[in-house]
Design a protein around this motif. Structure first.
Motif, mmCIF file in Angstrom:
data_model
loop_
_atom_site.group_PDB
_atom_site.id
_atom_site.type_symbol
_atom_site.label_atom_id
_atom_site.label_comp_id
_atom_site.label_asym_id
_atom_site.label_seq_id
_atom_site.Cartn_x
_atom_site.Cartn_y
_atom_site.Cartn_z
ATOM 1 N N THR A 185 24.078 -20.453 3.211
ATOM 2 C CA THR A 185 23.536 -20.662 1.867
ATOM 3 C C THR A 185 22.434 -21.705 1.884
ATOM 4 O O THR A 185 22.579 -22.760 2.489
ATOM 5 N N THR A 186 21.337 -21.399 1.199
ATOM 6 C CA THR A 186 20.241 -22.344 1.006
ATOM 7 C C THR A 186 20.104 -22.618 -0.488
ATOM 8 O O THR A 186 20.025 -21.682 -1.286
ATOM 9 N N THR A 187 20.118 -23.880 -0.867
ATOM 10 C CA THR A 187 19.966 -24.249 -2.273
ATOM 11 C C THR A 187 18.491 -24.452 -2.595
ATOM 12 O O THR A 187 17.793 -25.195 -1.912
ATOM 13 N N LEU A 188 18.026 -23.781 -3.629
ATOM 14 C CA LEU A 188 16.649 -23.895 -4.078
ATOM 15 C C LEU A 188 16.602 -24.580 -5.436
ATOM 16 O O LEU A 188 17.421 -24.312 -6.307
ATOM 17 N N ASP A 189 15.644 -25.472 -5.614
ATOM 18 C CA ASP A 189 15.348 -26.056 -6.920
ATOM 19 C C ASP A 189 14.060 -25.453 -7.441
ATOM 20 O O ASP A 189 13.050 -25.402 -6.730
ATOM 21 N N VAL A 190 14.088 -24.982 -8.670
ATOM 22 C CA VAL A 190 12.880 -24.523 -9.352
ATOM 23 C C VAL A 190 12.561 -25.555 -10.424
ATOM 24 O O VAL A 190 13.389 -25.833 -11.295
ATOM 25 N N VAL A 191 11.379 -26.152 -10.353
ATOM 26 C CA VAL A 191 11.021 -27.250 -11.250
ATOM 27 C C VAL A 191 9.748 -26.893 -12.009
ATOM 28 O O VAL A 191 8.712 -26.587 -11.408
ATOM 29 N N PHE A 192 9.833 -26.926 -13.328
ATOM 30 C CA PHE A 192 8.681 -26.651 -14.188
ATOM 31 C C PHE A 192 8.256 -27.941 -14.871
ATOM 32 O O PHE A 192 9.088 -28.688 -15.379
ATOM 33 N N ARG A 193 6.955 -28.213 -14.864
ATOM 34 C CA ARG A 193 6.432 -29.428 -15.481
ATOM 35 C C ARG A 193 5.285 -29.087 -16.426
ATOM 36 O O ARG A 193 4.413 -28.273 -16.095
ATOM 37 N N ALA A 194 5.285 -29.702 -17.604
ATOM 38 C CA ALA A 194 4.196 -29.556 -18.569
ATOM 39 C C ALA A 194 3.628 -30.928 -18.878
ATOM 40 O O ALA A 194 4.362 -31.836 -19.269
ATOM 41 N N ASP A 195 2.314 -31.093 -18.692
ATOM 42 C CA ASP A 195 1.595 -32.315 -19.039
ATOM 43 C C ASP A 195 0.695 -32.014 -20.223
ATOM 44 O O ASP A 195 -0.186 -31.146 -20.139
ATOM 45 N N VAL A 196 0.921 -32.710 -21.336
ATOM 46 C CA VAL A 196 0.180 -32.479 -22.573
ATOM 47 C C VAL A 196 -0.696 -33.687 -22.849
ATOM 48 O O VAL A 196 -0.205 -34.827 -22.832
#
Length: 233
Positions: A185-196
């Motif tokens: 098993t490989t753990t993946l992080d999906v990270v979304f960033r919004a700069d306003v």
């Protein structure tokens, strides 16, 4: 369906957060401070929706005798809102990265601007005013960047995360030497960033989702294959 019980609101593994927090050092020009929510009272920004909805058949497991994961697809659709921007918004920069113990790759990074509110640069498939149902859907009307309290909805083109960098690749996710009857098993992080940003006002918000990709090498002479698809559609 992927297990979403480990969304960004849940307790997170410090080791994985360290990996994401070091993104700037891993990729020059990458996301600074990835994995940390920038605290601000006024102005403020928020994100509705999941950075990616994870689906791979009936379970997040790839059954294959050669132990290979060929592709990991993403097609996020989210709503970004802002409040207390006294002069409206000039620019909204949207970024998405995928990380594992092997490192972090930036999959998307696009800027939407008030100068051309209906523009769909790069990997942006569509942009518009939110539909109002919190689904990340995009209406036909362009977003109102002049609003003190406003929002926009954006949908990205489908992209294979394994083809966007050197860390999260088919090679690092696969387990070609996996003995029969075992899993990895490989753990993946999906990270979304919004700069306003608008006038003298700025705000940043980050959302994360974590998913486990499991490769299983069936015992005996069973043969099977496939690839992993990650979609929000």
């Amino acid at each position: 369906m992927w297990d979403r019980s480990r969304d960004g609101d849940a307790q997170e593994d410090p080791t994985r957060r360290t990996v994401l927090g070091g993104t700037a050092a891993v990729a020059v020009g990458g996301l600074t401070g990835l994995g940390a929510l920038a605290a601000s009272s006024e102005p403020a920004a928020a994100v509705e929706g999941d950075p990616a909805a994870f689906e791979a058949g009936d379970a997040p497991t790839v059954t294959s005798n050669d132990g290979r994961i060929e592709s990991v697809y993403l097609s996020p659709a989210l709503e970004v809102s802002w409040t207390d921007f006294s002069e409206g918004v000039e620019r909204v920069t949207l970024s998405l990265a995928v990380g594992s113990d092997a490192g972090v790759d930036e999959v998307y990074r696009e800027a939407l601007t008030a100068a051309d509110p209906a523009a769909t640069p790069g990997d942006v498939a569509s942009v518009g005013a939110p539909s109002g149902d919190r689904s990340g859907a995009v209406s036909d009307a362009p977003p109102d960047f002049d609003a003190v309290d406003g929002a926009l909805a954006a949908r990205f083109e489908r992209a294979d995360a394994t083809a966007r960098g050197d860390a999260v690749t088919s090679e690092t996710l696969s387990a070609t030497d996996l003995p029969g009857g075992e899993t990895r098993t490989t753990t993946l992080d999906v990270v979304f960033r919004a700069d306003v940003a608008g006038g003298s006002d700025e705000a940043t918000v980050v959302r994360t989702t974590t998913v486990d990709l499991t490769v299983e090498n069936p015992a005996g002479d069973a043969t099977a294959g496939g690839s992993v698809g990650i979609d929000t559609a």
